[in-house]
Design a protein around this motif. Structure first.
Motif, PDB file in Angstrom:
ATOM      1  N   UNK A 112      65.366 101.551  47.002  1.00  0.00           N
ATOM      2  CA  UNK A 112      64.907 102.878  46.589  1.00  0.00           C
ATOM      3  C   UNK A 112      65.905 103.933  47.068  1.00  0.00           C
ATOM      4  N   UNK A 113      66.122 104.950  46.241  1.00  0.00           N
ATOM      5  CA  UNK A 113      67.142 105.954  46.546  1.00  0.00           C
ATOM      6  C   UNK A 113      66.611 107.350  46.255  1.00  0.00           C
ATOM      7  N   UNK A 114      67.409 108.349  46.621  1.00  0.00           N
ATOM      8  CA  UNK A 114      67.048 109.742  46.382  1.00  0.00           C
ATOM      9  C   UNK A 114      68.149 110.481  45.639  1.00  0.00           C
ATOM     10  N   UNK A 115      67.786 111.590  45.044  1.00  0.00           N
ATOM     11  CA  UNK A 115      68.754 112.458  44.364  1.00  0.00           C
ATOM     12  C   UNK A 115      68.525 113.895  44.827  1.00  0.00           C
ATOM     13  N   UNK A 116      69.619 114.535  45.250  1.00  0.00           N
ATOM     14  CA  UNK A 116      69.571 115.938  45.656  1.00  0.00           C
ATOM     15  C   UNK A 116      70.368 116.759  44.651  1.00  0.00           C
TER      16      UNK A 116
ATOM     17  N   UNK B 133      55.917 107.089  40.974  1.00  0.00           N
ATOM     18  CA  UNK B 133      55.313 107.703  42.167  1.00  0.00           C
ATOM     19  C   UNK B 133      56.329 108.564  42.935  1.00  0.00           C
ATOM     20  N   UNK B 134      57.407 108.929  42.266  1.00  0.00           N
ATOM     21  CA  UNK B 134      58.472 109.665  42.952  1.00  0.00           C
ATOM     22  C   UNK B 134      57.994 111.052  43.387  1.00  0.00           C
ATOM     23  N   UNK B 135      58.548 111.489  44.506  1.00  0.00           N
ATOM     24  CA  UNK B 135      58.303 112.835  45.012  1.00  0.00           C
ATOM     25  C   UNK B 135      59.397 113.738  44.440  1.00  0.00           C
ATOM     26  N   UNK B 136      58.997 114.780  43.717  1.00  0.00           N
ATOM     27  CA  UNK B 136      59.962 115.700  43.119  1.00  0.00           C
ATOM     28  C   UNK B 136      59.722 117.081  43.725  1.00  0.00           C
ATOM     29  N   UNK B 137      60.633 117.463  44.629  1.00  0.00           N
ATOM     30  CA  UNK B 137      60.470 118.689  45.410  1.00  0.00           C
ATOM     31  C   UNK B 137      61.310 119.816  44.834  1.00  0.00           C
TER      32      UNK B 137
ATOM     33  N   UNK C 120      56.612 118.464  35.866  1.00  0.00           N
ATOM     34  CA  UNK C 120      56.663 117.231  36.655  1.00  0.00           C
ATOM     35  C   UNK C 120      57.011 117.446  38.113  1.00  0.00           C
ATOM     36  N   UNK C 121      57.255 118.697  38.513  1.00  0.00           N
ATOM     37  CA  UNK C 121      57.460 118.990  39.935  1.00  0.00           C
ATOM     38  C   UNK C 121      56.136 118.739  40.660  1.00  0.00           C
ATOM     39  N   UNK C 122      56.153 117.947  41.736  1.00  0.00           N
ATOM     40  CA  UNK C 122      54.890 117.665  42.425  1.00  0.00           C
ATOM     41  C   UNK C 122      54.885 118.053  43.899  1.00  0.00           C
ATOM     42  N   UNK C 123      55.960 118.719  44.339  1.00  0.00           N
ATOM     43  CA  UNK C 123      56.006 119.186  45.728  1.00  0.00           C
ATOM     44  C   UNK C 123      56.850 120.452  45.797  1.00  0.00           C
TER      45      UNK C 123
ATOM     46  N   UNK D 234      63.370 113.187  44.257  1.00  0.00           N
ATOM     47  CA  UNK D 234      64.324 114.142  43.687  1.00  0.00           C
ATOM     48  C   UNK D 234      64.069 115.469  44.394  1.00  0.00           C
ATOM     49  N   UNK D 235      65.150 116.125  44.800  1.00  0.00           N
ATOM     50  CA  UNK D 235      64.999 117.366  45.566  1.00  0.00           C
ATOM     51  C   UNK D 235      65.893 118.450  44.986  1.00  0.00           C
ATOM     52  N   UNK D 236      65.277 119.526  44.492  1.00  0.00           N
ATOM     53  CA  UNK D 236      66.025 120.697  44.040  1.00  0.00           C
ATOM     54  C   UNK D 236      66.178 121.643  45.226  1.00  0.00           C
TER      55      UNK D 236
END
Length: 376
Positions: free
Chosen positions: A1-5, A86-90, A110-113, A55-57
Motif C-alpha cells: 500500500x502506498x500514498x500520494x501527496x 477505503x482510501x483516505x483522501x485529505x 470524493x474528499x473524505x478528510x 491521497x493528500x492535497x
C-alpha cells in the motif's frame, strides 16, 4: 500500500512563519493543474503498481482550487493508479475558504478528510502571523464542518509563540477541544531564515520562544489532550480512537509515496526524489515531458537512519528486531551506553525490544534520533 501527496503551490498571502514553497500568483493555476496531471502520467510507474491507500492535497492552500481543477486531478490519479475503495483522501483548507457549499462540493468529489489550519483563535496572534483568516472565521468554519457530512478532519494549532502567554495557549486548546475534532496536529513555531520572521530575527526585532517556554506548552498540550481521550500517537499528532492520519502514518512507517507538484518529495524504499521548488522551471520541464527532480539513492545506512528518525517519533517506537532482521544492524550493540543513559534520565524506555521515547523524550525527538544515526 502506498500514498500520494499533491503540492498545490498557491496562497492568498504569505504567513510570516511559513517556509513552504508557494506563490501568490493565481494566474497560472490552470497551467499548474495541467502540469500536475501530466506529472501523474510521467510518474505512473514510480509506485510499481502498489494500491494507493491515501491521497493528500497539501500546500500552499489547496482550498484555492476550483472544483473542476480538483476533479481533473482526481480523475487523472484514478486513470494511472489503483486507488483503494477505503482510501483516505485529505484536503488542506484555510478557515476563510470554508463555506457550506464548498464543503458539499469537496465531499461529493470524493474528499473524505479535511485538514484545517486554525493555528490560533486569538485575533492578535493571527494578525501577527499574517494569517489570511480572522478569529470569527475560524469559529464559523468549525461550526460549518460540524454541520457537514465530514466526520473525519484534523485541526492545526501552533504553540511556542513568543507573544502568546501560557493563558492564551490554554484558551486556544480549550476552544479547539470544545469542537471535539477527531484529530489534532500541533507544531512548535520555529523561525526559519527565509521567512518574514527570520528576517525580523536577523534584525533583532524578534526573539524565538525559549526552549523551556515551548516545553512547558508542549507538556500542557500532551496532558490536556490525554485528559480528553486523544491518543498521542506521534510527536505532533493526536487522535481519537480510529482517526489516526493514514497518510502521515505512511511516512513514519516507511511506506512508499509519490509526491507531485513543485517542491514535492517522493520515496519508494530505494530512492528519494525532490521536485524543483520553482513554479516556472517546474512548468517548463513538465511541458517538455521531463521530470524536474533530483534523486538520492539510499544505501543501507541511510535507510537505518531514516527508520530511527521516523519510528522514534511514534507511539510504537523503534523496533530493534526490525533493524536486525531488515538491515542487519544491532542498535544496542552500537549505542548501549547512550540508550542506558537516556533510560536513566527517563527520556526513553526499552520494552519488548522497542525503544520508545517518553513525553519528556519527545521534546528532544530529532536530537535523540540523530545521536543514534549510523555515520556513512
Amino acid at each position: 500500500m502506498a500514498g500520494i501527496y499533491i503540492h498545490i503551490p498557491f496562497c492568498k498571502q504569505a504567513c510570516f512563519y511559513c517556509d513552504f514553497h508557494f506563490s501568490t500568483n493565481m494566474v497560472i493555476k490552470n497551467e499548474m493543474v495541467d502540469a500536475i496531471c501530466k506529472e501523474i502520467e510521467i510518474q505512473k510507474d514510480y509506485l510499481k503498481g502498489e494500491v494507493v491507500e491515501s491521497v493528500y492535497f497539501g500546500g500552499g492552500t489547496p482550498s484555492l482550487l476550483d472544483p473542476n481543477q480538483i476533479q481533473k486531478i482526481l480523475s487523472t490519479l484514478n486513470e494511472f493508479h489503483t486507488i483503494s475503495n477505503t482510501s483516505e483522501i485529505t484536503f488542506e483548507a484555510n478557515p476563510d475558504d470554508i463555506k457550506p457549499e464548498k464543503l458539499k462540493i469537496l465531499y461529493d468529489l470524493g474528499i473524505n478528510r479535511l485538514s484545517v489550519g486554525i493555528q490560533s483563535f486569538n485575533e492578535e496572534i493571527l494578525k501577527w502571523m499574517n494569517r489570511a483568516h480572522n478569529s470569527a472565521e475560524a469559529f464559523q468554519s468549525l461550526e460549518w464542518i460540524k454541520e457537514s457530512d465530514f466526520s473525519n478532519y484534523s485541526l492545526d494549532l501552533i504553540y511556542g509563540i513568543p507573544i502568546a502567554s501560557h493563558e492564551i495557549w490554554a484558551e486556544d486548546l480549550r476552544r479547539l477541544v470544545a469542537f471535539e475534532p477527531p484529530h489534532i496536529s500541533s507544531y512548535c513555531l520555529t523561525i526559519e531564515p527565509n521567512t518574514v520572521f527570520g528576517r525580523w530575527q536577523q534584525k533583532g526585532k524578534l526573539d524565538e520562544a525559549s526552549e523551556d517556554y515551548a516545553a512547558e506548552q508542549f507538556q500542557y498540550l500532551t496532558a490536556y489532550l490525554k485528559k480528553h481521550n486523544y491518543e498521542h500517537y506521534e510527536v505532533s499528532n493526536f487522535a481519537k480512537k480510529g482517526f489516526r492520519s493514514q497518510h502521515n502514518s505512511s511516512y513514519w512507517q516507511q511506506k512508499a509515496y509519490l509526491g507531485l507538484g513543485p517542491s514535492a518529495h517522493s520515496f519508494n524504499g530505494i530512492n528519494r526524489q525532490f521536485n524543483i521548488n520553482n513554479n516556472a522551471k517546474y512548468l517548463r520541464a513538465i511541458k517538455l515531458g521531463q521530470l524536474p527532480a533530483e534523486m538520492d539513492i539510499l544505501n543501507n545506512e541511510d535507510r537505518i537512519n531514516e527508520y530511527i528518525m521516523t519510528s522514534l517519533r511514534t507511539i510504537e517506537g523503534c523496533s530493534l528486531d526490525y533493524l536486525s532482521q531488515e538491515h542487519d544492524y544491532d542498535l544496542m550493540k552500537n549505542a548501549k551506553p547512550q540508550i542506558q543513559q537516556w533510560i536513566g534520565l527517563k527520556l526513553c524506555t526499552l520494552q519488548n525490544n522497542y525503544l520508545k521515547l517518553t513525553t519528556k523524550g519527545r521534546l528532544l525527538a530529532d536530537k535523540l534520533a540523530s545521536d543514534l544515526f549510523v555515520v556513512n
